[in-house]
Design an enzyme around this catalytic site. Structure first.
Site, PDB file in Angstrom:
ATOM      1  N   HIS A 122     -13.482 -31.302 -39.056  1.00 44.26           N
ATOM      2  CA  HIS A 122     -14.132 -32.542 -38.619  1.00 44.26           C
ATOM      3  C   HIS A 122     -13.876 -32.832 -37.137  1.00 44.26           C
ATOM      4  O   HIS A 122     -12.799 -32.613 -36.596  1.00 44.26           O
ATOM      5  CB  HIS A 122     -13.629 -33.719 -39.464  1.00 44.26           C
ATOM      6  CG  HIS A 122     -12.161 -33.984 -39.315  1.00 44.26           C
ATOM      7  ND1 HIS A 122     -11.629 -34.802 -38.336  1.00 44.26           N
ATOM      8  CD2 HIS A 122     -11.097 -33.530 -40.018  1.00 44.26           C
ATOM      9  CE1 HIS A 122     -10.314 -34.858 -38.455  1.00 44.26           C
ATOM     10  NE2 HIS A 122      -9.968 -34.087 -39.460  1.00 44.26           N
ATOM     11  N   ASP A 123     -14.936 -33.305 -36.480  1.00 46.47           N
ATOM     12  CA  ASP A 123     -14.869 -33.829 -35.113  1.00 46.47           C
ATOM     13  C   ASP A 123     -14.528 -32.780 -34.065  1.00 46.47           C
ATOM     14  O   ASP A 123     -14.160 -33.118 -32.936  1.00 46.47           O
ATOM     15  CB  ASP A 123     -13.854 -34.982 -35.022  1.00 46.47           C
ATOM     16  CG  ASP A 123     -14.179 -36.110 -35.980  1.00 46.47           C
ATOM     17  OD1 ASP A 123     -15.214 -36.766 -35.798  1.00 46.47           O
ATOM     18  OD2 ASP A 123     -13.394 -36.320 -36.937  1.00 46.47           O
ATOM     19  N   GLY A 140      -8.970 -30.332 -37.155  1.00 48.70           N
ATOM     20  CA  GLY A 140      -9.731 -31.492 -36.719  1.00 48.70           C
ATOM     21  C   GLY A 140      -9.528 -31.857 -35.254  1.00 48.70           C
ATOM     22  O   GLY A 140      -8.429 -31.786 -34.711  1.00 48.70           O
TER      23      GLY A 140
END
Length: 270
Positions: A122-123, A140
């Site tokens: 994520h991200d 992440g």
């Protein structure tokens, strides 16, 4: 005109460009946008809130846009954005962003290659022309800048930053930031010189490459700590794009950069 297999599952809410191929048993969810000329091969999965540019290719078993593997995720709408000419090979996984990060999006830049079994969490932000070799993974909120290469099985700690044109050796444990233009590897990971071959392939002149090497020799091998080494570079080297890229990267590093290899001065690394 699109070529969509009758055995594919494609949402009527997906937005499809022209000349798209979608193979048997591929799955394309609601709120997905796929650009012109893309190929979604059999058994590939694209979940909600993915936007894909032109001429991308998603191979069997790849999963793009699954929800984050983050306990702070609370079901909010977040996204994956993929640029043009991106290839995502077999069984790679790319997760959506999170609200907690403040970013809400995971990005893959133009012309990047995500090889088989790679995980992009994520991200993360993967730049343009990057290569993530099979079985590598970025946790992440990791940033991988343009033209960087992660060797097979390399693993990046969350919040890591990998500079442009850097090349990371296979199976490396990335727990510090990797400055631009460098080669690195070993365990623990360390600086092993400048990515000379990669820079030559991308059109950097011999003078520019020599200047980059001299900058890193000043930072790593003249007895200064990193801060003093950077000050020495700023005072002693003429302004250039490469000098400023290196200094800005190091000054903005929150995790600190990788160390030099102690054997460099003994001539064990060229």
């Amino acid at each position: 005109m699109n070529n969509i297999s009758p055995l594919a599952c494609v949402s009527k809410k997906a937005i499809l460009g022209d000349n798209i191929e979608i193979g048997p048993f591929a799955f394309v969810d609601d709120d997905v946008e796929i650009g012109d000329g893309c190929k979604i091969l059999p058994h590939a999965t694209i979940f909600k809130y993915v936007k894909m540019g032109k001429n991308c290719e998603i191979f069997p078993g790849a999963v793009v846009g699954a929800i984050p593997q983050d306990l702070k995720y609370e079901g909010e709408i977040t996204h994956v954005e993929i640029g043009d000419n991106v290839t995502i090979r077999e069984c790679a996984t790319i997760n959506r962003g999170t609200k907690a990060s403040g970013k809400l999006v995971t990005k893959i830049g133009d012309n990047s290659l995500i090889m088989s079994y790679v995980h992009v969490a994520h991200d993360c932000v993967i730049g343009k022309h990057c290569i993530l070799v099979s079985y590598s993974g970025v946790a992440g909120e990791t940033n991988v800048d343009d033209w960087a290469i992660l060797g097979g099985g390399a693993k990046a700690h969350q919040f890591s930053k990998i500079g442009c044109h850097a090349m990371v050796g296979g199976m490396s444990k990335i727990n510090k930031d990797i400055p631009p233009y460098v080669l690195c590897g070993r365990d623990p990971i360390c600086y092993a010189g400048v990515n000379i071959v990669g820079l030559r392939r991308r059109g950097f002149s011999s003078d520019v490459i020599r200047n980059i090497r001299d900058i890193y020799d000043t930072i790593y091998f003249q007895g200064y700590n990193i801060s003093d080494g950077c000050a020495k570079v700023e005072a002693g080297f003429p302004q250039s794009e490469e000098r400023d890229t290196i200094l800005n990267f190091i000054k903005n590093s929150k995790r600190g950069i990788i160390r030099a290899n102690d054997s460099k001065e003994k001539g064990e690394i060229e």
